[in-house]
Design a protein around this motif. Structure first.
Motif, PDB file in Angstrom:
ATOM      1  N   ILE A 324       6.566 -11.754 -18.540  1.00 59.87           N
ATOM      2  CA  ILE A 324       5.144 -11.438 -18.641  1.00 59.87           C
ATOM      3  C   ILE A 324       5.011 -10.125 -19.402  1.00 59.87           C
ATOM      4  O   ILE A 324       5.499  -9.081 -18.953  1.00 59.87           O
ATOM      5  N   SER A 325       4.372 -10.153 -20.554  1.00 65.49           N
ATOM      6  CA  SER A 325       4.249  -8.966 -21.388  1.00 65.49           C
ATOM      7  C   SER A 325       2.779  -8.762 -21.761  1.00 65.49           C
ATOM      8  O   SER A 325       1.894  -9.296 -21.121  1.00 65.49           O
ATOM      9  N   GLY A 326       2.520  -7.979 -22.805  1.00 71.06           N
ATOM     10  CA  GLY A 326       1.149  -7.639 -23.188  1.00 71.06           C
ATOM     11  C   GLY A 326       0.759  -6.283 -22.645  1.00 71.06           C
ATOM     12  O   GLY A 326       1.343  -5.764 -21.682  1.00 71.06           O
ATOM     13  N   THR A 327      -0.256  -5.668 -23.242  1.00 66.05           N
ATOM     14  CA  THR A 327      -0.614  -4.286 -22.916  1.00 66.05           C
ATOM     15  C   THR A 327      -1.013  -4.094 -21.458  1.00 66.05           C
ATOM     16  O   THR A 327      -0.839  -3.018 -20.902  1.00 66.05           O
ATOM     17  N   GLU A 328      -1.534  -5.142 -20.807  1.00 70.57           N
ATOM     18  CA  GLU A 328      -1.919  -5.003 -19.393  1.00 70.57           C
ATOM     19  C   GLU A 328      -0.729  -4.950 -18.450  1.00 70.57           C
ATOM     20  O   GLU A 328      -0.909  -4.865 -17.228  1.00 70.57           O
ATOM     21  N   THR A 329       0.493  -5.017 -18.976  1.00 72.37           N
ATOM     22  CA  THR A 329       1.684  -4.889 -18.130  1.00 72.37           C
ATOM     23  C   THR A 329       2.396  -3.552 -18.346  1.00 72.37           C
ATOM     24  O   THR A 329       3.467  -3.332 -17.788  1.00 72.37           O
ATOM     25  N   ALA A 330       1.796  -2.669 -19.148  1.00 71.96           N
ATOM     26  CA  ALA A 330       2.420  -1.375 -19.436  1.00 71.96           C
ATOM     27  C   ALA A 330       1.974  -0.344 -18.416  1.00 71.96           C
ATOM     28  O   ALA A 330       0.779  -0.096 -18.261  1.00 71.96           O
ATOM     29  N   SER A 331       2.916   0.260 -17.724  1.00 76.58           N
ATOM     30  CA  SER A 331       2.571   1.166 -16.628  1.00 76.58           C
ATOM     31  C   SER A 331       2.086   2.529 -17.100  1.00 76.58           C
ATOM     32  O   SER A 331       1.339   3.208 -16.403  1.00 76.58           O
ATOM     33  N   GLN A 332       2.475   2.954 -18.312  1.00 75.91           N
ATOM     34  CA  GLN A 332       2.102   4.290 -18.775  1.00 75.91           C
ATOM     35  C   GLN A 332       0.828   4.280 -19.619  1.00 75.91           C
ATOM     36  O   GLN A 332      -0.069   5.094 -19.424  1.00 75.91           O
ATOM     37  N   PHE A 333       0.742   3.334 -20.560  1.00 71.50           N
ATOM     38  CA  PHE A 333      -0.403   3.302 -21.483  1.00 71.50           C
ATOM     39  C   PHE A 333      -1.085   1.937 -21.482  1.00 71.50           C
ATOM     40  O   PHE A 333      -1.564   1.479 -22.517  1.00 71.50           O
ATOM     41  N   GLY A 334      -1.120   1.287 -20.333  1.00 72.35           N
ATOM     42  CA  GLY A 334      -1.701  -0.043 -20.242  1.00 72.35           C
ATOM     43  C   GLY A 334      -3.128  -0.105 -20.767  1.00 72.35           C
ATOM     44  O   GLY A 334      -3.952   0.748 -20.477  1.00 72.35           O
ATOM     45  N   GLY A 335      -3.419  -1.111 -21.582  1.00 70.50           N
ATOM     46  CA  GLY A 335      -4.742  -1.300 -22.145  1.00 70.50           C
ATOM     47  C   GLY A 335      -4.885  -0.740 -23.546  1.00 70.50           C
ATOM     48  O   GLY A 335      -5.770  -1.159 -24.291  1.00 70.50           O
ATOM     49  N   PHE A 336      -4.025   0.194 -23.927  1.00 67.60           N
ATOM     50  CA  PHE A 336      -4.111   0.837 -25.237  1.00 67.60           C
ATOM     51  C   PHE A 336      -3.145   0.186 -26.230  1.00 67.60           C
ATOM     52  O   PHE A 336      -2.282  -0.606 -25.865  1.00 67.60           O
ATOM     53  N   LEU A 337      -3.278   0.559 -27.518  1.00 70.21           N
ATOM     54  CA  LEU A 337      -2.302   0.130 -28.520  1.00 70.21           C
ATOM     55  C   LEU A 337      -0.899   0.548 -28.107  1.00 70.21           C
ATOM     56  O   LEU A 337       0.064  -0.212 -28.218  1.00 70.21           O
ATOM     57  N   GLU A 338      -0.792   1.775 -27.633  1.00 66.08           N
ATOM     58  CA  GLU A 338       0.503   2.283 -27.186  1.00 66.08           C
ATOM     59  C   GLU A 338       1.064   1.410 -26.069  1.00 66.08           C
ATOM     60  O   GLU A 338       2.283   1.174 -25.999  1.00 66.08           O
ATOM     61  N   GLY A 339       0.193   0.921 -25.210  1.00 68.03           N
ATOM     62  CA  GLY A 339       0.630   0.044 -24.132  1.00 68.03           C
ATOM     63  C   GLY A 339       1.153  -1.282 -24.635  1.00 68.03           C
ATOM     64  O   GLY A 339       2.099  -1.852 -24.061  1.00 68.03           O
ATOM     65  N   ALA A 340       0.561  -1.819 -25.704  1.00 68.46           N
ATOM     66  CA  ALA A 340       1.051  -3.062 -26.291  1.00 68.46           C
ATOM     67  C   ALA A 340       2.484  -2.887 -26.789  1.00 68.46           C
ATOM     68  O   ALA A 340       3.338  -3.766 -26.610  1.00 68.46           O
ATOM     69  N   LEU A 341       2.759  -1.725 -27.403  1.00 61.32           N
ATOM     70  CA  LEU A 341       4.113  -1.453 -27.889  1.00 61.32           C
ATOM     71  C   LEU A 341       5.062  -1.147 -26.731  1.00 61.32           C
ATOM     72  O   LEU A 341       6.241  -1.529 -26.763  1.00 61.32           O
ATOM     73  N   GLU A 342       4.546  -0.467 -25.723  1.00 57.67           N
ATOM     74  CA  GLU A 342       5.349  -0.197 -24.523  1.00 57.67           C
ATOM     75  C   GLU A 342       5.776  -1.506 -23.868  1.00 57.67           C
ATOM     76  O   GLU A 342       6.939  -1.670 -23.457  1.00 57.67           O
ATOM     77  N   ALA A 343       4.840  -2.458 -23.775  1.00 58.44           N
ATOM     78  CA  ALA A 343       5.151  -3.754 -23.174  1.00 58.44           C
ATOM     79  C   ALA A 343       6.184  -4.505 -23.996  1.00 58.44           C
ATOM     80  O   ALA A 343       7.087  -5.172 -23.455  1.00 58.44           O
ATOM     81  N   GLY A 344       6.070  -4.393 -25.330  1.00 60.58           N
ATOM     82  CA  GLY A 344       7.055  -5.027 -26.182  1.00 60.58           C
ATOM     83  C   GLY A 344       8.446  -4.457 -25.968  1.00 60.58           C
ATOM     84  O   GLY A 344       9.438  -5.194 -25.947  1.00 60.58           O
ATOM     85  N   GLU A 345       8.524  -3.143 -25.809  1.00 64.05           N
ATOM     86  CA  GLU A 345       9.821  -2.502 -25.512  1.00 64.05           C
ATOM     87  C   GLU A 345      10.394  -3.013 -24.192  1.00 64.05           C
ATOM     88  O   GLU A 345      11.593  -3.290 -24.075  1.00 64.05           O
ATOM     89  N   ASN A 346       9.524  -3.127 -23.190  1.00 64.26           N
ATOM     90  CA  ASN A 346       9.985  -3.625 -21.889  1.00 64.26           C
ATOM     91  C   ASN A 346      10.512  -5.048 -22.002  1.00 64.26           C
ATOM     92  O   ASN A 346      11.503  -5.412 -21.363  1.00 64.26           O
ATOM     93  N   ALA A 347       9.839  -5.871 -22.826  1.00 63.73           N
ATOM     94  CA  ALA A 347      10.285  -7.241 -23.022  1.00 63.73           C
ATOM     95  C   ALA A 347      11.660  -7.276 -23.703  1.00 63.73           C
ATOM     96  O   ALA A 347      12.522  -8.094 -23.351  1.00 63.73           O
ATOM     97  N   ILE A 348      11.855  -6.377 -24.684  1.00 58.00           N
ATOM     98  CA  ILE A 348      13.150  -6.287 -25.353  1.00 58.00           C
ATOM     99  C   ILE A 348      14.255  -5.999 -24.351  1.00 58.00           C
ATOM    100  O   ILE A 348      15.331  -6.621 -24.368  1.00 58.00           O
ATOM    101  N   HIS A 349      14.001  -5.064 -23.439  1.00 56.00           N
ATOM    102  CA  HIS A 349      15.016  -4.709 -22.432  1.00 56.00           C
ATOM    103  C   HIS A 349      15.323  -5.909 -21.548  1.00 56.00           C
ATOM    104  O   HIS A 349      16.496  -6.157 -21.198  1.00 56.00           O
ATOM    105  N   GLN A 350      14.313  -6.675 -21.183  1.00 54.03           N
ATOM    106  CA  GLN A 350      14.539  -7.846 -20.335  1.00 54.03           C
ATOM    107  C   GLN A 350      15.284  -8.947 -21.080  1.00 54.03           C
ATOM    108  O   GLN A 350      16.071  -9.682 -20.497  1.00 54.03           O
ATOM    109  N   LEU A 351      15.035  -9.045 -22.377  1.00 51.40           N
ATOM    110  CA  LEU A 351      15.722 -10.058 -23.172  1.00 51.40           C
ATOM    111  C   LEU A 351      17.184  -9.683 -23.410  1.00 51.40           C
ATOM    112  O   LEU A 351      18.008 -10.548 -23.673  1.00 51.40           O
TER     113      LEU A 351
END
Length: 351
Positions: A324-351
């Motif tokens: 489950i990814s997307g900006t609404e899953t980012a704990s630091q910058f959720g909802g923002f552009l930065e959160g979208a990239l943060e979520a992508g980084e988290n997905a990379i780590h899980q992959l």
């Protein structure tokens, strides 16, 4: 078709994830339900060719991921215009133009609209890995992966990454076997940031309010726009623009686009004078009516910025198949552009 990683959602989070996977030489496919990439990022062009953001408008210092990505993609940015006074309208209609305050001072805007980020990412990805007009209707656990039923055909993947609002995934995708109740509740209860909002932009030949000593900022307790800002490009000789967030509820806005545009233009005349009477162009976007952004549960905006967090999967079946990814899953910058990239980084780590 089979792939190692299937990315569902072609907004900033999904495209940035695809970009990093491509750099790492990983096998993936990305599908997007709309006929365009970008998700909640949407920039429309004026008659002069300037692009204006109908989705998110800003990012801020202290958000390193988006700043680094812009540098990597060779995309410029500039500081939100903030010189001059704010226009304030109270509940009685009284107007003040002597308040020296800029509510978004120090924020950054992307040169030529945030669509520039989306365009640059798409250009750097193999077109054979990207598919538009492909909505995921169901995901079924099979063998050691997942089978996804699409608008046109199906696809098998070892892992599926949901890069879209969690609430939207819960509403639009059927999972077999069903997700456990705890995970389903987390998806449904996660509000989609800005999904209830609408935005109006008026374009002029030049930012005339600056000559009046005004910044373009406005606050109104009457509406229909309750918060306004200068949306002019960083080459103001090309266009001038003001945008506003609507304070009218999503329910009251339904079917009222033309009336709202007229009311917003009248309000600009009230706040900024007769020079605001004849915009050369206007844009209006009601995100609550975008079925690929908002659900019925998103009709009312949260009273404050939600505290977003990651949504881990503990189910023995789905935890090896689904992220489950997307900006609404980012704990630091959720909802923002930065959160979208943060979520992508988290997905990379899980992959």
């Amino acid at each position: 078709m089979k792939t190692d990683i299937l990315i569902i959602g072609g907004g900033l989070s999904g495209l940035a994830l695809a970009y990093r996977l491509h750099q790492a030489g990983r096998d993936f496919q990305l599908i997007e339900a709309r006929n365009r990439f970008g998700g909640r990022i949407l920039s429309e062009a004026s008659k002069k060719g300037s692009r204006f953001d109908l989705g998110p408008a800003w990012f801020w210092p202290g958000q390193p991921r988006i700043i680094n990505l812009l540098s990597e993609l060779d995309i410029g940015y500039f500081t939100q215009y903030s010189k001059g006074n704010l226009v304030f309208q109270d509940q009685s209609g009284n107007i003040r133009r002597d308040i020296n305050m800029a509510t978004m001072e120090g924020a950054y805007r992307v040169r030529n609209g945030q669509q520039s980020i989306i365009d640059a990412l798409v250009e750097r990805l193999p077109q054979t890995r990207l598919q538009l007009n492909q909505q995921a209707h169901s995901i079924t656990a099979i063998n050691e992966g997942a089978k996804v039923n699409l608008s046109d055909g199906e696809m098998e993947a070892n892992k599926a990454v949901l890069c879209l609002p969690p609430r939207l995934a819960a509403a639009n995708i059927q999972f077999t076997p069903a997700l456990d109740n705890n995970l389903s509740h987390k998806l449904i209860s996660t509000p989609t940031w800005m999904a209830a909002h609408a935005k109006f932009i008026a374009i002029y030949d030049a930012p005339f309010w600056r000559e009046m000593g005004l910044s373009g900022d406005g606050i109104s307790h009457i509406g229909p726009m309750v918060e306004l800002h200068d949306a002019s490009p960083d080459a103001p000789a090309r266009d001038g623009a003001i945008f506003g967030f609507l304070g009218v509820s999503a329910e009251a806005r339904k079917g009222q686009k033309d009336e709202i545009i007229q009311a917003c233009t009248r309000q600009l005349i009230t706040l900024f004078g007769e020079k605001a009477a004849n915009p050369i162009d206007t844009f209006y976007e009601d995100w609550s009516e975008e079925t690929l952004t908002a659900t019925d549960a998103d009709a009312n905006s949260p009273q404050s910025h939600p505290h977003y967090h990651s949504i881990p999967i503990h189910d023995d079946i789905w935890r090896n198949r689904l992220i489950i990814s997307g900006t609404e899953t980012a704990s630091q910058f959720g909802g923002f552009l930065e959160g979208a990239l943060e979520a992508g980084e988290n997905a990379i780590h899980q992959l």
